[in-house]
Scaffold this motif. Structure first.
Motif, PDB file in Angstrom:
ATOM      1  N   GLY A 115       0.807  -1.232   0.000  1.00 43.11           N
ATOM      2  CA  GLY A 115       0.000   0.000   0.000  1.00 43.11           C
ATOM      3  C   GLY A 115       0.830   1.268   0.000  1.00 43.11           C
ATOM      4  O   GLY A 115       0.278   2.356   0.045  1.00 43.11           O
ATOM      5  N   LYS A 116       2.148   1.114  -0.022  1.00 42.42           N
ATOM      6  CA  LYS A 116       3.084   2.255  -0.009  1.00 42.42           C
ATOM      7  C   LYS A 116       2.834   3.159   1.200  1.00 42.42           C
ATOM      8  O   LYS A 116       2.816   4.386   1.099  1.00 42.42           O
ATOM      9  CB  LYS A 116       2.993   3.033  -1.319  1.00 42.42           C
ATOM     10  N   VAL A 117       2.624   2.540   2.342  1.00 40.58           N
ATOM     11  CA  VAL A 117       2.478   3.260   3.608  1.00 40.58           C
ATOM     12  C   VAL A 117       3.769   2.982   4.392  1.00 40.58           C
ATOM     13  O   VAL A 117       4.274   1.852   4.350  1.00 40.58           O
ATOM     14  CB  VAL A 117       1.255   2.729   4.406  1.00 40.58           C
ATOM     15  N   TYR A 167      -6.415   3.762   7.718  1.00 45.17           N
ATOM     16  CA  TYR A 167      -7.110   2.738   6.933  1.00 45.17           C
ATOM     17  C   TYR A 167      -6.318   1.414   6.946  1.00 45.17           C
ATOM     18  O   TYR A 167      -6.910   0.334   7.011  1.00 45.17           O
ATOM     19  CB  TYR A 167      -7.326   3.222   5.490  1.00 45.17           C
ATOM     20  N   SER A 168      -5.000   1.535   6.897  1.00 46.32           N
ATOM     21  CA  SER A 168      -4.155   0.325   6.910  1.00 46.32           C
ATOM     22  C   SER A 168      -4.344  -0.471   8.200  1.00 46.32           C
ATOM     23  O   SER A 168      -4.399  -1.702   8.182  1.00 46.32           O
ATOM     24  CB  SER A 168      -2.676   0.691   6.773  1.00 46.32           C
ATOM     25  N   GLY A 208      -9.809  10.986   0.442  1.00 50.57           N
ATOM     26  CA  GLY A 208      -9.139  11.892   1.384  1.00 50.57           C
ATOM     27  C   GLY A 208      -8.935  11.348   2.780  1.00 50.57           C
ATOM     28  O   GLY A 208      -8.710  12.116   3.717  1.00 50.57           O
ATOM     29  N   PHE A 234      -7.136   0.780  -1.797  1.00 55.32           N
ATOM     30  CA  PHE A 234      -6.275   1.894  -1.400  1.00 55.32           C
ATOM     31  C   PHE A 234      -6.441   3.142  -2.282  1.00 55.32           C
ATOM     32  O   PHE A 234      -6.565   4.245  -1.754  1.00 55.32           O
ATOM     33  CB  PHE A 234      -4.808   1.444  -1.314  1.00 55.32           C
ATOM     34  N   PRO A 235      -6.460   2.991  -3.628  1.00 59.67           N
ATOM     35  CA  PRO A 235      -6.653   4.201  -4.456  1.00 59.67           C
ATOM     36  C   PRO A 235      -8.002   4.884  -4.191  1.00 59.67           C
ATOM     37  O   PRO A 235      -8.083   6.115  -4.171  1.00 59.67           O
ATOM     38  CB  PRO A 235      -6.590   3.659  -5.886  1.00 59.67           C
ATOM     39  N   ASP A 248      -6.972   9.162   5.874  1.00 59.59           N
ATOM     40  CA  ASP A 248      -5.599   8.879   6.296  1.00 59.59           C
ATOM     41  C   ASP A 248      -5.297   7.409   6.001  1.00 59.59           C
ATOM     42  O   ASP A 248      -5.967   6.506   6.535  1.00 59.59           O
ATOM     43  CB  ASP A 248      -5.471   9.160   7.803  1.00 59.59           C
ATOM     44  N   MET A 249      -4.270   7.142   5.194  1.00 59.52           N
ATOM     45  CA  MET A 249      -3.974   5.773   4.773  1.00 59.52           C
ATOM     46  C   MET A 249      -3.385   4.922   5.901  1.00 59.52           C
ATOM     47  O   MET A 249      -3.533   3.701   5.900  1.00 59.52           O
ATOM     48  CB  MET A 249      -3.037   5.758   3.556  1.00 59.52           C
ATOM     49  N   GLN A 259      -7.836   6.615  -0.741  1.00 63.74           N
ATOM     50  CA  GLN A 259      -6.920   7.757  -0.843  1.00 63.74           C
ATOM     51  C   GLN A 259      -7.603   8.916  -1.579  1.00 63.74           C
ATOM     52  O   GLN A 259      -7.492  10.069  -1.161  1.00 63.74           O
ATOM     53  CB  GLN A 259      -5.679   7.331  -1.608  1.00 63.74           C
ATOM     54  N   ALA A 260      -8.318   8.587  -2.654  1.00 67.22           N
ATOM     55  CA  ALA A 260      -9.029   9.611  -3.429  1.00 67.22           C
ATOM     56  C   ALA A 260     -10.120  10.275  -2.599  1.00 67.22           C
ATOM     57  O   ALA A 260     -10.438  11.451  -2.796  1.00 67.22           O
ATOM     58  CB  ALA A 260      -9.635   8.989  -4.682  1.00 67.22           C
TER      59      ALA A 260
END
Lengths: 200, 437
Positions: B169-171, B367-368, B361, B354-355, B363-364, B358-359
């Motif tokens: 997820g690039k977190v 969410y993770s 708005g 994830f996209p 906090d990832m 993220q779109a």
């Protein structure tokens, strides 16, 4: 006298065939256990290799870039080396919610049915995994990774694993059929005799 | 073929095969064969299926699995795990449901040494469960807390699942590992509160027994001797990631080595420990990895059939507030968690959800964590709760899968309650990483 001799010879033949079968199963058991030991050794070697690599990288600035790739292949080997052993000791996970509610005879019948389905599936998987390995051997397929290894020596373990699973499952079916036969004969013995049955 | 029909065929096939008592990995594989024949172009799909077995198991994300399991097995086989449990046991006073609380407390400590839920369950299942049964604990109060301790193992770093989610997820993995600490500790407190309240109301669930008195100085000694040395393992398995010395796989290998060293320090390392820990690791790892080989193909067939896309479409095209969409994605994950293993869920849900989130708005990091807890809870949801199967595999024959599922249900509900708390109060997980900078 001759009749007795023929009977004795027949018994001796049966005994020797039983001995041969026992020897084959014993050899198979030893092979399967040895493969599990190899699988276990792979894990320990992986642990040591990675630890040494980290220590060398931060002390002597030496590292081996292909280590992770080898570990990926070792994971495949470890899994398929030990899967037949796990089936032999009944270690694979299974859902027993329904089976537990059946009586022993029906449970054995259900087990025979599912084992036969598994055996057919295994045959299918053996065929395609062998085909895939042979194709990769003939065409000399390489993996497009850092080490670029030849693929068939890595993937051959999948076919070997499935073949051993097939044999272990076959043995289980034979044992289940024997159990079913003994349960059936017990059932017949315990069944109430029909009226006048003893007379006839 | 429409996606609802595809779902019906795939899951119908899987459920029927599982019910027949077939080994789960073969049930998955047979479903995959049916799926490959239907959605991968008939017999041509079979070769693709076999290639999928190869590529799924030779994946770097699974590399820490046997090493984390090995850590747990070394801790158990050498008796060091028993030392930790014994240490907590002596420090812990008289409490309702004492051994169940001990399972949670030891679960937190073991969680620092074991990054996979199965490993923690293996240690506690082997060391604590027989004692619980001997002291008259009812099955639900003996099995449930041990399965719940597996959830804690994932929510206390090191956590293989958190690393996988962060990577895909690039977190920031560092932030993620810090963020899960308050979540894990809150969950442990909630578990303990539940056990105490439940045992107060129903004392027969966990009969009280005499606990020998331990003086304060003795307690300090026990902490120094039996609990603090865990720090060596914590540094090898977690510290090295924080300071950037090693990757998670390397940390797992170093952690396993540290466990052997710890056993040697306690003079508990010998040939038997090496042999048995490796053998047990093969047992648990192969059991899990054989399912993973099949379940990855299974998830790919689900994607090919359009079932996953259909489910995602259904949950995202609705004209509703964005928070409802986030809840919908979590519901989809709950649904997937009933049937699929964590790695497959991560590989399907992260690229799709994830996209979208993220779109919208959100906090990832927040969410993770929600995703991590949700996927982990999937390990104790029927019919395919891997942790429940692990516990069943470690239990005596009179313990059925149903018993383990029944025992785990209250802890599953508490886990979902934690998700609700994080949902309405995000600082619980976002605050610590912001302080750490």
């Amino acid at each position: 006298m001759r009749r007795v001799q023929v009977l004795l010879e027949g018994d001796a033949g049966q005994v020797s065939s039983v001995k041969i079968t026992e020897k084959i199963w014993s050899a198979l058991d030893k092979t399967i256990t040895a493969m599990m030991v190899f699988g276990a050794a792979i894990i320990i070697i992986d642990m040591l290799a990675v630890s040494v690599d980290v220590i060398l990288r931060y002390t002597l600035d030496i590292t081996y870039t292909g280590l992770f790739e080898i570990m990926e292949y070792s994971l495949l080997w470890m899994t398929f080396l030990a899967t037949a052993w796990l089936l032999k000791i009944n270690g694979h996970i299974r859902l027993d919610l329904i089976l537990d509610r059946l009586n022993p005879r029906r449970k054995v019948i259900a087990n025979i049915a599912t084992s036969v389905i598994c055996e057919i599936l295994m045959g299918f998987l053996i065929w395609y995994s062998v085909k895939l390995t042979v194709n990769d051997f003939i065409y000399g397929t390489y993996l497009s990774t850092v080490l670029q290894p030849i693929k068939w020596p890595i993937e051959i373990i999948i076919a070997i694993g499935y073949i051993l699973l097939f044999i272990v499952m076959l043995r289980r079916i034979i044992e289940l059929v024997k159990t079913w036969q003994s349960l059936s004969s017990e059932r017949l013995k315990n069944a109430p005799s029909p009226p006048g049955g003893e007379m006839s | 073929m429409t996606w609802p029909l595809a779902i019906l065929i795939i899951f119908g096939c899987l459920v029927v095969l599982m019910i027949t008592g077939m080994p789960i990995f073969l049930a998955f594989m047979l479903t995959c064969v049916v799926g490959a024949l239907l959605f991968w172009g008939g017999l041509a799909g079979m070769e693709q299926l076999l290639m999928s077995v190869f590529s799924s198991i030779t994946s770097f994300i699974f590399l820490p699995v046997p090493l984390f399991v090995l850590m747990g097995n070394v801790i158990f086989e050498s008796g060091v795990g028993g030392n930790v449990v014994d240490g907590v046991d002596k420090v812990l006073g008289r409490l309702p449901g004492r051994l169940s609380i001990l399972a949670i407390g030891a679960g937190v400590l073991l969680g620092t040494m074991i990054g996979m839920s199965g490993g923690s369950i293996a240690v506690l299942g082997k060391s604590l469960a027989p004692d619980m049964r001997a002291r008259g604990y009812k099955k639900e109060m003996a099995l449930g807390p041990i399965v719940a301790s597996g959830t804690l193992a994932v929510l206390i770093p090191p956590s293989a699942l958190a690393v996988i989610i962060g990577a895909l997820g690039k977190v920031s993995i560092g932030d993620l590992l810090i963020a899960i600490i308050p979540a894990g500790l809150t969950l442990a407190i909630m578990f303990c509160a539940y056990i105490i309240i439940r045992c107060k109301l129903q004392p027969s669930l966990a009969p009280e027994y005499a606990v020998s008195h331990v003086s304060l100085s003795e307690k300090v000694k026990i902490i120094v001797r039996q609990i603090l040395p865990i720090g060596i393992v914590i540094f090898a398995a977690i510290g090295v990631i924080f300071v950037g010395i090693a990757t998670p796989t390397e940390a797992a290998a170093l952690g396993a080595l540290a466990c052997y060293l710890l056993a040697a320090v306690y003079r508990k390392f010998n040939w038997r420990v090496l042999k048995e820990s490796a053998k047990s690791t093969v047992h648990i790892s192969v059991m899990v990895l054989m399912i993973m080989t099949a379940s990855l193909s299974f998830s790919r067939i689900l994607v090919s059939s359009g079932a996953i896309a259909g489910l995602v479409n259904l949950s995202t095209t609705l004209d509703v507030p964005s928070i409802v969409i986030v809840i919908a994605t979590q519901i989809v994950v709950i649904f997937l968690g009933c049937f699929m293993d964590p790695a497959s869920i991560v590989m399907i849900s992260v690229p799709i959800f994830f996209p979208i989130v993220q779109a919208l708005g959100f906090d990832m990091l927040w969410y993770s964590i929600l995703l991590l807890i949700n996927i982990q809870l999937g390990l104790i949801t029927p019919p395919f709760g891997l942790d429940v199967y692990t516990m069943r595999a470690l239990s005596p024959p009179d313990v059925s899968l149903g018993d383990v599922f029944r025992g785990s249900t209250p802890f599953l509900i508490i886990g979902f309650l934690l998700m609700v708390i994080i949902f309405v109060y995000p600082p619980l997980v976002t605050w610590l990483p912001s302080v750490a900078g």
